[in-house]
Write a protein that holds these residues in place. Structure first.
Motif, PDB file in Angstrom:
ATOM      1  N   GLN A  40       0.006  11.361  -7.398  1.00  0.00           N
ATOM      2  CA  GLN A  40       0.193  10.422  -6.288  1.00  0.00           C
ATOM      3  C   GLN A  40       1.493   9.622  -6.405  1.00  0.00           C
ATOM      4  N   LYS A  41       2.494  10.255  -6.951  1.00  0.00           N
ATOM      5  CA  LYS A  41       3.843   9.672  -7.020  1.00  0.00           C
ATOM      6  C   LYS A  41       4.654  10.262  -5.872  1.00  0.00           C
ATOM      7  N   PHE A  42       4.276   9.858  -4.668  1.00  0.00           N
ATOM      8  CA  PHE A  42       4.805  10.491  -3.463  1.00  0.00           C
ATOM      9  C   PHE A  42       6.284  10.198  -3.231  1.00  0.00           C
ATOM     10  N   ARG A  43       6.728   8.999  -3.548  1.00  0.00           N
ATOM     11  CA  ARG A  43       8.153   8.679  -3.359  1.00  0.00           C
ATOM     12  C   ARG A  43       9.029   9.527  -4.279  1.00  0.00           C
ATOM     13  N   GLU A  44       8.626   9.623  -5.539  1.00  0.00           N
ATOM     14  CA  GLU A  44       9.403  10.431  -6.482  1.00  0.00           C
ATOM     15  C   GLU A  44       9.406  11.902  -6.065  1.00  0.00           C
ATOM     16  N   ALA A  45       8.251  12.384  -5.652  1.00  0.00           N
ATOM     17  CA  ALA A  45       8.151  13.773  -5.198  1.00  0.00           C
ATOM     18  C   ALA A  45       9.024  13.990  -3.966  1.00  0.00           C
ATOM     19  N   ASN A  46       9.021  13.019  -3.068  1.00  0.00           N
ATOM     20  CA  ASN A  46       9.808  13.127  -1.842  1.00  0.00           C
ATOM     21  C   ASN A  46      11.302  13.218  -2.153  1.00  0.00           C
ATOM     22  N   VAL A  47      11.785  12.376  -3.059  1.00  0.00           N
ATOM     23  CA  VAL A  47      13.206  12.406  -3.440  1.00  0.00           C
ATOM     24  C   VAL A  47      13.566  13.782  -3.990  1.00  0.00           C
ATOM     25  N   LEU A  48      12.738  14.293  -4.881  1.00  0.00           N
ATOM     26  CA  LEU A  48      12.972  15.612  -5.466  1.00  0.00           C
ATOM     27  C   LEU A  48      12.940  16.698  -4.391  1.00  0.00           C
ATOM     28  N   LEU A  49      11.957  16.635  -3.514  1.00  0.00           N
ATOM     29  CA  LEU A  49      11.812  17.670  -2.480  1.00  0.00           C
ATOM     30  C   LEU A  49      12.943  17.627  -1.462  1.00  0.00           C
ATOM     31  N   LEU A  50      13.432  16.462  -1.131  1.00  0.00           N
ATOM     32  CA  LEU A  50      14.570  16.385  -0.201  1.00  0.00           C
ATOM     33  C   LEU A  50      15.797  17.075  -0.782  1.00  0.00           C
ATOM     34  N   LYS A  51      16.009  16.940  -2.083  1.00  0.00           N
ATOM     35  CA  LYS A  51      17.116  17.655  -2.741  1.00  0.00           C
ATOM     36  C   LYS A  51      16.887  19.166  -2.666  1.00  0.00           C
ATOM     37  N   LEU A  52      15.643  19.576  -2.891  1.00  0.00           N
ATOM     38  CA  LEU A  52      15.323  21.002  -2.836  1.00  0.00           C
ATOM     39  C   LEU A  52      15.470  21.558  -1.422  1.00  0.00           C
ATOM     40  N   VAL A  53      15.114  20.761  -0.414  1.00  0.00           N
ATOM     41  CA  VAL A  53      15.282  21.194   0.975  1.00  0.00           C
ATOM     42  C   VAL A  53      16.762  21.383   1.291  1.00  0.00           C
ATOM     43  N   GLU A  54      17.593  20.482   0.775  1.00  0.00           N
ATOM     44  CA  GLU A  54      19.044  20.632   0.979  1.00  0.00           C
ATOM     45  C   GLU A  54      19.543  21.944   0.395  1.00  0.00           C
ATOM     46  N   GLU A  55      19.042  22.302  -0.784  1.00  0.00           N
ATOM     47  CA  GLU A  55      19.449  23.531  -1.462  1.00  0.00           C
ATOM     48  C   GLU A  55      18.870  24.771  -0.785  1.00  0.00           C
ATOM     49  N   SER A  56      17.648  24.676  -0.286  1.00  0.00           N
ATOM     50  CA  SER A  56      16.948  25.823   0.309  1.00  0.00           C
ATOM     51  C   SER A  56      16.250  25.393   1.594  1.00  0.00           C
ATOM     52  N   PRO A  57      17.015  25.168   2.672  1.00  0.00           N
ATOM     53  CA  PRO A  57      16.422  24.622   3.902  1.00  0.00           C
ATOM     54  C   PRO A  57      15.402  25.533   4.575  1.00  0.00           C
ATOM     55  N   ASN A  58      15.406  26.812   4.251  1.00  0.00           N
ATOM     56  CA  ASN A  58      14.478  27.736   4.892  1.00  0.00           C
ATOM     57  C   ASN A  58      13.302  28.119   3.996  1.00  0.00           C
ATOM     58  N   ASP A  59      13.141  27.412   2.892  1.00  0.00           N
ATOM     59  CA  ASP A  59      12.016  27.693   2.003  1.00  0.00           C
ATOM     60  C   ASP A  59      10.769  27.027   2.588  1.00  0.00           C
ATOM     61  N   PRO A  60       9.800  27.817   3.047  1.00  0.00           N
ATOM     62  CA  PRO A  60       8.643  27.239   3.722  1.00  0.00           C
ATOM     63  C   PRO A  60       7.773  26.370   2.817  1.00  0.00           C
ATOM     64  N   VAL A  61       7.650  26.732   1.553  1.00  0.00           N
ATOM     65  CA  VAL A  61       6.800  25.972   0.635  1.00  0.00           C
ATOM     66  C   VAL A  61       7.413  24.606   0.344  1.00  0.00           C
ATOM     67  N   ILE A  62       8.703  24.578   0.125  1.00  0.00           N
ATOM     68  CA  ILE A  62       9.384  23.305  -0.125  1.00  0.00           C
ATOM     69  C   ILE A  62       9.288  22.412   1.112  1.00  0.00           C
ATOM     70  N   ASN A  63       9.475  22.983   2.297  1.00  0.00           N
ATOM     71  CA  ASN A  63       9.334  22.210   3.527  1.00  0.00           C
ATOM     72  C   ASN A  63       7.918  21.673   3.677  1.00  0.00           C
ATOM     73  N   PHE A  64       6.943  22.496   3.367  1.00  0.00           N
ATOM     74  CA  PHE A  64       5.550  22.052   3.469  1.00  0.00           C
ATOM     75  C   PHE A  64       5.299  20.848   2.557  1.00  0.00           C
ATOM     76  N   TYR A  65       5.667  20.967   1.295  1.00  0.00           N
ATOM     77  CA  TYR A  65       5.380  19.878   0.366  1.00  0.00           C
ATOM     78  C   TYR A  65       6.212  18.634   0.662  1.00  0.00           C
ATOM     79  N   CYS A  66       7.391  18.817   1.202  1.00  0.00           N
ATOM     80  CA  CYS A  66       8.178  17.659   1.641  1.00  0.00           C
ATOM     81  C   CYS A  66       7.429  16.931   2.758  1.00  0.00           C
TER      82      CYS A  66
END
Length: 156
Positions: free
Chosen positions: A11-37
């Motif tokens: 339940q560390k959603f802010r930390e996860a969000n920061v990490l996932l936003l970086k991953l979305v930048e790197e892989s904007p079409n990755d459906p799993v990363i978009n889902f978890y973001c």
């Protein structure tokens, strides 16, 4: 397990969000990363932001159980922000693909209420209730409830 999933589980959603936003930048079409973001935005009460990532997950053809979850959560997010017709559309699309998903049907019933289609809303909810309850009183009257579910305005 991915770091972001562990953060979400903790339940560390802010930390996860920061990490996932970086991953979305790197892989904007990755459906799993978009889902978890989207999930992190949802958990933070930022449904409007979550929507774009749920939509990206579907557009990128997310599959398996996450696809089913995406329909439920995108539909729920649309309803939360008052986008009732979009909610209805996405849930109906999801229900075509996953006809046995009762959560989708319940959210659909809720949005039908929001769209003032109260009879359809109640009919669906009563049907779900009767088919899933373990309550002995509802089970005892299940035939009557099912019969009346689509005759709510009728009197005898």
């Amino acid at each position: 397990m991915q770091d972001y999933i562990q953060l979400i589980n903790d339940q560390k959603f802010r930390e996860a969000n920061v990490l996932l936003l970086k991953l979305v930048e790197e892989s904007p079409n990755d459906p799993v990363i978009n889902f978890y973001c989207a999930v992190t935005y949802d958990a933070l009460g930022m449904e409007r932001k979550a929507i774009q990532f749920y939509k990206a997950a579907l557009t990128s053809e997310i599959n398996g159980p996450l696809r089913e979850r995406t329909y439920v959560q995108l539909g729920s997010s649309y309803r939360c922000v008052g986008e009732y017709q979009k909610c209805r559309n996405i849930l109906e699309e999801g229900m075509m693909e996953y006809p046995h998903n009762l959560a989708m049907k319940v959210f659909h019933s809720m949005v039908m209420y929001n769209l003032n289609e109260n009879e359809e809303s109640m009919t669906s909810l009563l049907s779900i209730l009767v088919s899933t309850t373990s309550d002995p009183w509802i089970a005892k009257y299940s035939k009557a409830l099912e019969f009346y579910s689509d005759k709510l305005d009728q009197t005898w």
